[in-house]
Design a protein around this motif. Structure first.
Motif, PDB file in Angstrom:
ATOM      1  N   GLN A   1      -5.337   3.895 -10.379  1.00  0.00           N
ATOM      2  CA  GLN A   1      -6.034   3.728 -11.722  1.00  0.00           C
ATOM      3  C   GLN A   1      -6.955   4.729 -12.158  1.00  0.00           C
ATOM      4  O   GLN A   1      -7.580   5.219 -11.173  1.00  0.00           O
ATOM      5  N   ALA A   2      -6.751   5.618 -13.074  1.00  0.00           N
ATOM      6  CA  ALA A   2      -7.417   6.725 -13.586  1.00  0.00           C
ATOM      7  C   ALA A   2      -9.058   6.512 -13.620  1.00  0.00           C
ATOM      8  O   ALA A   2      -9.751   7.449 -13.850  1.00  0.00           O
ATOM      9  N   GLY A   3      -9.099   5.265 -14.254  1.00  0.00           N
ATOM     10  CA  GLY A   3     -10.401   4.999 -14.616  1.00  0.00           C
ATOM     11  C   GLY A   3     -10.857   5.481 -16.340  1.00  0.00           C
ATOM     12  O   GLY A   3      -9.617   5.871 -16.708  1.00  0.00           O
ATOM     13  N   ASP A   4     -11.754   4.941 -16.865  1.00  0.00           N
ATOM     14  CA  ASP A   4     -11.893   5.311 -18.132  1.00  0.00           C
ATOM     15  C   ASP A   4     -13.506   5.585 -18.416  1.00  0.00           C
ATOM     16  O   ASP A   4     -14.114   5.642 -17.210  1.00  0.00           O
ATOM     17  N   GLY A   5     -14.075   5.630 -19.517  1.00  0.00           N
ATOM     18  CA  GLY A   5     -15.439   5.936 -19.565  1.00  0.00           C
ATOM     19  C   GLY A   5     -16.283   4.975 -18.907  1.00  0.00           C
ATOM     20  O   GLY A   5     -17.416   5.393 -18.541  1.00  0.00           O
ATOM     21  N   ASN A   6     -15.915   3.661 -18.816  1.00  0.00           N
ATOM     22  CA  ASN A   6     -16.701   2.722 -18.025  1.00  0.00           C
ATOM     23  C   ASN A   6     -16.469   2.399 -16.553  1.00  0.00           C
ATOM     24  O   ASN A   6     -17.222   1.844 -15.868  1.00  0.00           O
ATOM     25  N   TYR A   7     -15.377   2.802 -16.141  1.00  0.00           N
ATOM     26  CA  TYR A   7     -14.960   2.639 -14.658  1.00  0.00           C
ATOM     27  C   TYR A   7     -14.555   4.100 -14.003  1.00  0.00           C
ATOM     28  O   TYR A   7     -13.844   4.922 -14.579  1.00  0.00           O
ATOM     29  N   SER A   8     -15.138   4.260 -12.920  1.00  0.00           N
ATOM     30  CA  SER A   8     -14.627   5.484 -12.012  1.00  0.00           C
ATOM     31  C   SER A   8     -13.334   5.332 -11.698  1.00  0.00           C
ATOM     32  O   SER A   8     -12.658   3.933 -11.529  1.00  0.00           O
ATOM     33  N   ALA A   9     -12.557   6.317 -11.264  1.00  0.00           N
ATOM     34  CA  ALA A   9     -11.206   6.112 -10.794  1.00  0.00           C
ATOM     35  C   ALA A   9     -11.266   5.476  -9.540  1.00  0.00           C
ATOM     36  O   ALA A   9     -12.084   5.363  -8.762  1.00  0.00           O
ATOM     37  N   ALA A  10     -10.144   4.559  -9.304  1.00  0.00           N
ATOM     38  CA  ALA A  10     -10.099   3.770  -7.974  1.00  0.00           C
ATOM     39  C   ALA A  10      -9.503   4.553  -7.037  1.00  0.00           C
ATOM     40  O   ALA A  10      -8.507   5.397  -7.436  1.00  0.00           O
ATOM     41  N   THR A  11      -9.735   4.375  -5.784  1.00  0.00           N
ATOM     42  CA  THR A  11      -9.163   5.080  -4.764  1.00  0.00           C
ATOM     43  C   THR A  11      -7.294   4.619  -4.544  1.00  0.00           C
ATOM     44  O   THR A  11      -7.495   3.273  -4.480  1.00  0.00           O
ATOM     45  N   PRO A  12      -6.745   5.575  -4.662  1.00  0.00           N
ATOM     46  CA  PRO A  12      -5.281   4.968  -4.543  1.00  0.00           C
ATOM     47  C   PRO A  12      -4.991   4.235  -3.217  1.00  0.00           C
ATOM     48  O   PRO A  12      -5.508   4.388  -2.298  1.00  0.00           O
ATOM     49  N   VAL A  13      -4.147   3.409  -3.616  1.00  0.00           N
ATOM     50  CA  VAL A  13      -3.721   2.287  -2.428  1.00  0.00           C
ATOM     51  C   VAL A  13      -2.287   2.415  -2.227  1.00  0.00           C
ATOM     52  O   VAL A  13      -1.531   2.327  -3.165  1.00  0.00           O
ATOM     53  N   ASP A  14      -2.005   2.428  -0.866  1.00  0.00           N
ATOM     54  CA  ASP A  14      -0.543   2.410  -0.381  1.00  0.00           C
ATOM     55  C   ASP A  14      -0.180   1.231  -0.014  1.00  0.00           C
ATOM     56  O   ASP A  14      -0.967   0.279   0.573  1.00  0.00           O
ATOM     57  N   HIS A  15       0.990   0.768  -0.333  1.00  0.00           N
ATOM     58  CA  HIS A  15       1.607  -0.631   0.158  1.00  0.00           C
ATOM     59  C   HIS A  15       2.884  -0.214   0.996  1.00  0.00           C
ATOM     60  O   HIS A  15       3.694   0.345   0.047  1.00  0.00           O
ATOM     61  N   THR A  16       3.231  -0.522   1.794  1.00  0.00           N
ATOM     62  CA  THR A  16       4.384  -0.287   2.836  1.00  0.00           C
ATOM     63  C   THR A  16       5.275  -1.752   3.061  1.00  0.00           C
ATOM     64  O   THR A  16       4.508  -2.537   3.325  1.00  0.00           O
ATOM     65  N   PHE A  17       6.464  -1.805   2.648  1.00  0.00           N
ATOM     66  CA  PHE A  17       7.105  -2.637   3.147  1.00  0.00           C
ATOM     67  C   PHE A  17       8.447  -2.237   3.561  1.00  0.00           C
ATOM     68  O   PHE A  17       8.742  -1.203   3.700  1.00  0.00           O
ATOM     69  N   THR A  18       9.282  -3.076   4.075  1.00  0.00           N
ATOM     70  CA  THR A  18      10.564  -2.918   4.655  1.00  0.00           C
ATOM     71  C   THR A  18      11.638  -3.222   3.833  1.00  0.00           C
ATOM     72  O   THR A  18      11.926  -4.460   3.470  1.00  0.00           O
ATOM     73  N   VAL A  19      12.660  -2.280   3.666  1.00  0.00           N
ATOM     74  CA  VAL A  19      13.836  -2.616   3.274  1.00  0.00           C
ATOM     75  C   VAL A  19      14.972  -2.920   4.322  1.00  0.00           C
ATOM     76  O   VAL A  19      15.354  -1.778   5.173  1.00  0.00           O
ATOM     77  N   LEU A  20      15.395  -3.924   4.645  1.00  0.00           N
ATOM     78  CA  LEU A  20      16.427  -4.166   5.756  1.00  0.00           C
ATOM     79  C   LEU A  20      17.563  -3.819   5.415  1.00  0.00           C
ATOM     80  O   LEU A  20      18.123  -3.837   4.274  1.00  0.00           O
ATOM     81  N   LYS A  21      18.456  -3.801   6.606  1.00  0.00           N
ATOM     82  CA  LYS A  21      19.705  -3.238   6.543  1.00  0.00           C
ATOM     83  C   LYS A  21      20.627  -4.611   5.849  1.00  0.00           C
ATOM     84  O   LYS A  21      20.272  -5.442   6.211  1.00  0.00           O
ATOM     85  N   LYS A  22      21.370  -4.377   4.890  1.00  0.00           N
ATOM     86  CA  LYS A  22      22.378  -5.110   4.255  1.00  0.00           C
ATOM     87  C   LYS A  22      23.510  -5.381   5.588  1.00  0.00           C
ATOM     88  O   LYS A  22      24.003  -4.773   6.071  1.00  0.00           O
ATOM     89  N   ALA A  23      23.938  -6.648   5.597  1.00  0.00           N
ATOM     90  CA  ALA A  23      24.950  -7.013   6.513  1.00  0.00           C
ATOM     91  C   ALA A  23      26.328  -6.814   5.822  1.00  0.00           C
ATOM     92  O   ALA A  23      26.478  -6.981   4.785  1.00  0.00           O
ATOM     93  N   ALA A  24      27.122  -6.427   6.826  1.00  0.00           N
ATOM     94  CA  ALA A  24      28.604  -5.821   6.129  1.00  0.00           C
ATOM     95  C   ALA A  24      29.429  -5.856   7.457  1.00  0.00           C
ATOM     96  O   ALA A  24      28.950  -5.900   8.682  1.00  0.00           O
ATOM     97  N   SER A  25      30.745  -5.954   7.194  1.00  0.00           N
ATOM     98  CA  SER A  25      31.672  -5.895   8.129  1.00  0.00           C
ATOM     99  C   SER A  25      32.906  -5.442   7.881  1.00  0.00           C
ATOM    100  O   SER A  25      33.299  -5.088   6.791  1.00  0.00           O
ATOM    101  N   VAL A  26      33.443  -4.970   8.882  1.00  0.00           N
ATOM    102  CA  VAL A  26      34.968  -4.326   8.935  1.00  0.00           C
ATOM    103  C   VAL A  26      35.988  -5.231   9.963  1.00  0.00           C
ATOM    104  O   VAL A  26      35.685  -5.214  10.992  1.00  0.00           O
ATOM    105  N   VAL A  27      37.039  -5.955   9.100  1.00  0.00           N
ATOM    106  CA  VAL A  27      37.709  -6.834   9.992  1.00  0.00           C
ATOM    107  C   VAL A  27      39.088  -6.224   9.995  1.00  0.00           C
ATOM    108  O   VAL A  27      39.829  -6.214   8.706  1.00  0.00           O
ATOM    109  N   ALA A  28      39.408  -5.970  11.161  1.00  0.00           N
ATOM    110  CA  ALA A  28      40.909  -5.132  11.042  1.00  0.00           C
ATOM    111  C   ALA A  28      41.997  -6.614  10.890  1.00  0.00           C
ATOM    112  O   ALA A  28      41.787  -7.435  11.460  1.00  0.00           O
ATOM    113  N   THR A  29      42.881  -6.190  10.292  1.00  0.00           N
ATOM    114  CA  THR A  29      44.327  -7.098  10.040  1.00  0.00           C
ATOM    115  C   THR A  29      45.158  -7.073  11.154  1.00  0.00           C
ATOM    116  O   THR A  29      45.595  -5.850  11.583  1.00  0.00           O
TER     117      THR A  29
END
Length: 181
Positions: free
Chosen positions: A103-131
């Motif tokens: 948040q860059a701030g404006d005339g009344n507020y100083s800029a906020a210190t940037p905040v990182d948020h880390t989350f996990t993207v899990l692997k999608k389940a998939a399969s190969v089934v031979a005929t």
């Protein structure tokens, strides 16, 4: 002097003496004003909780709020993030992902210190089934095939199929394996 903004600051403070009627007539009063300064308020950013996601999930909302109520902007240097637009995030790979809110701030507020948020993207389940397949002893192998399930169409995943080596009836059945690629 009335005012509530940093840009109008400093405001003048004046003193007004008070006394019983006629008492102030006995004084030569010097009224020296002072400054009333309004400084930029600090602000913080906090992300709302976000559950882990699975590769292939639709774009999703990620929200951070500033203590000032001013709009927050988002970015990511992670190459797996396809886009961070407003509050909508699109991801291109499984694994940890970091989004930065600022948040860059404006005339009344100083800029906020940037905040990182880390989350996990899990692997999608998939399969190969031979005929299942088969042949008569001494003939050529038929084409081997199978079914891919759970893969995203946009990823264009294919599979190659092979079987365990062997040509005798006594070694049968031979395992057919599908390998995505």
């Amino acid at each position: 002097t009335a005012g509530e903004s940093v840009s109008g600051s400093p405001y003048t403070i004046t003193g007004t003496p008070g006394a019983a009627p006629g008492v102030l007539d006995n004084y030569t009063i010097t009224n020296t004003p002072a400054d009333f300064t309004i400084s930029n308020a600090g602000q913080t950013i906090a992300f709302d909780p976000l559950a882990d996601k699975t590769y292939g999930d639709a774009a999703f909302s990620l929200t951070a709020t500033s203590s000032s109520g001013l709009p927050v902007s988002y970015s990511s240097s992670d190459p797996s993030v396809a886009s961070v637009s407003g509050l909508t995030v699109t991801i291109h790979k499984a694994g940890p992902v970091t989004i930065t809110a600022s948040q860059a701030g404006d005339g009344n507020y100083s800029a906020a210190t940037p905040v990182d948020h880390t989350f996990t993207v899990l692997k999608k389940a998939a399969s190969v089934v031979a005929t299942p397949a088969g042949k008569v002893y001494g003939t050529a192998d038929p084409s081997l095939s199978g079914t891919l399930t759970g893969f995203l169409a946009a990823d264009n995943v294919t599979a190659s199929y092979s079987r365990t080596a062997g040509e005798s009836v006594s070694g049968s059945p031979y395992t057919i394996t599908g390998t995505p690629g």
